[in-house]
Design an enzyme around this catalytic site. Structure first.
Site, PDB file in Angstrom:
ATOM      1  N   HIS A  65      38.387  39.979  35.558  1.00  0.00           N
ATOM      2  CA  HIS A  65      38.779  40.174  36.836  1.00  0.00           C
ATOM      3  C   HIS A  65      38.412  39.009  37.655  1.00  0.00           C
ATOM      4  O   HIS A  65      37.256  38.394  37.460  1.00  0.00           O
ATOM      5  CB  HIS A  65      38.149  41.371  37.500  1.00  0.00           C
ATOM      6  CG  HIS A  65      38.629  42.631  36.838  1.00  0.00           C
ATOM      7  ND1 HIS A  65      38.593  43.879  37.503  1.00  0.00           N
ATOM      8  CD2 HIS A  65      39.279  42.866  35.761  1.00  0.00           C
ATOM      9  CE1 HIS A  65      39.139  44.868  36.849  1.00  0.00           C
ATOM     10  NE2 HIS A  65      39.489  44.472  35.707  1.00  0.00           N
ATOM     11  N   GLU A  67      36.943  38.579  40.722  1.00  0.00           N
ATOM     12  CA  GLU A  67      35.584  38.462  41.172  1.00  0.00           C
ATOM     13  C   GLU A  67      34.616  38.490  40.183  1.00  0.00           C
ATOM     14  O   GLU A  67      33.438  37.873  40.352  1.00  0.00           O
ATOM     15  CB  GLU A  67      35.541  39.864  42.124  1.00  0.00           C
ATOM     16  CG  GLU A  67      36.780  40.151  42.871  1.00  0.00           C
ATOM     17  CD  GLU A  67      37.745  41.020  42.363  1.00  0.00           C
ATOM     18  OE1 GLU A  67      38.666  41.507  43.347  1.00  0.00           O
ATOM     19  OE2 GLU A  67      38.085  40.902  41.314  1.00  0.00           O
TER      20      GLU A  67
END
Length: 159
Positions: A65, A67
């Site tokens: 991901h 983030e």
């Protein structure tokens, strides 16, 4: 050590829309590549210092991901006081896994476009724990920013 109040004022002066549109660009690149449409940008002094897009499918890695990967890189490449002066702009509110990793990074602020409740509607899943709950006392969480543009990316994606 800088005054946290002045840091907050500095964050308010950032070009939020330009940074969020960069995160959208990364989300579209991810979708075009065969990944899910998520993109994130790490900004310090109103300047992009790192960016990433979702690569879970193409790298066969559940951890990819944007983030979480930016939190990982920031912890390796920036000092804690530098991380506290950064803002993460992300096309969609961070999931609990990403927000948990971001606790260690200690970013000053996280700005999202599409909320976790909205993404649950798109994906047909239950809403997850909100990132503000996980990041409480660590990073300010702000959103939605440019919500309709962010939602358009998810409407165009084949969930």
């Amino acid at each position: 050590m800088s005054d946290p109040t002045s840091d907050e004022d500095d964050f308010d002066d950032f070009d939020h829309e330009a940074h969020m549109r960069r995160a959208f660009e990364l989300a579209r690149e991810a979708a075009d590549r065969g990944d899910r449409p998520f993109g994130s940008v790490l900004v310090r002094d109103d300047t992009e210092i790192m960016s990433d897009s979702n690569r879970v499918v193409t790298e066969d890695d559940v951890r990819r991901h944007p983030e979480l990967h930016l939190a990982y890189r920031a912890c390796r490449e920036l000092e804690p006081d530098e991380r506290a002066e950064t803002v993460m702009y992300t096309s969609t509110e961070p999931c609990p896994m990403c927000a948990g990793g971001m606790v260690s990074a200690g970013f000053g602020r996280v700005v999202y476009s599409v909320s976790s409740e909205e993404i649950a509607e798109f994906t047909g899943t239950e809403p997850s724990v909100r990132s503000a709950e996980i990041l409480d006392g660590v990073s300010d969480v702000v959103g939605p920013v440019l919500n309709e543009e962010g939602r358009r990316i998810h409407r165009d994606f084949d969930w």
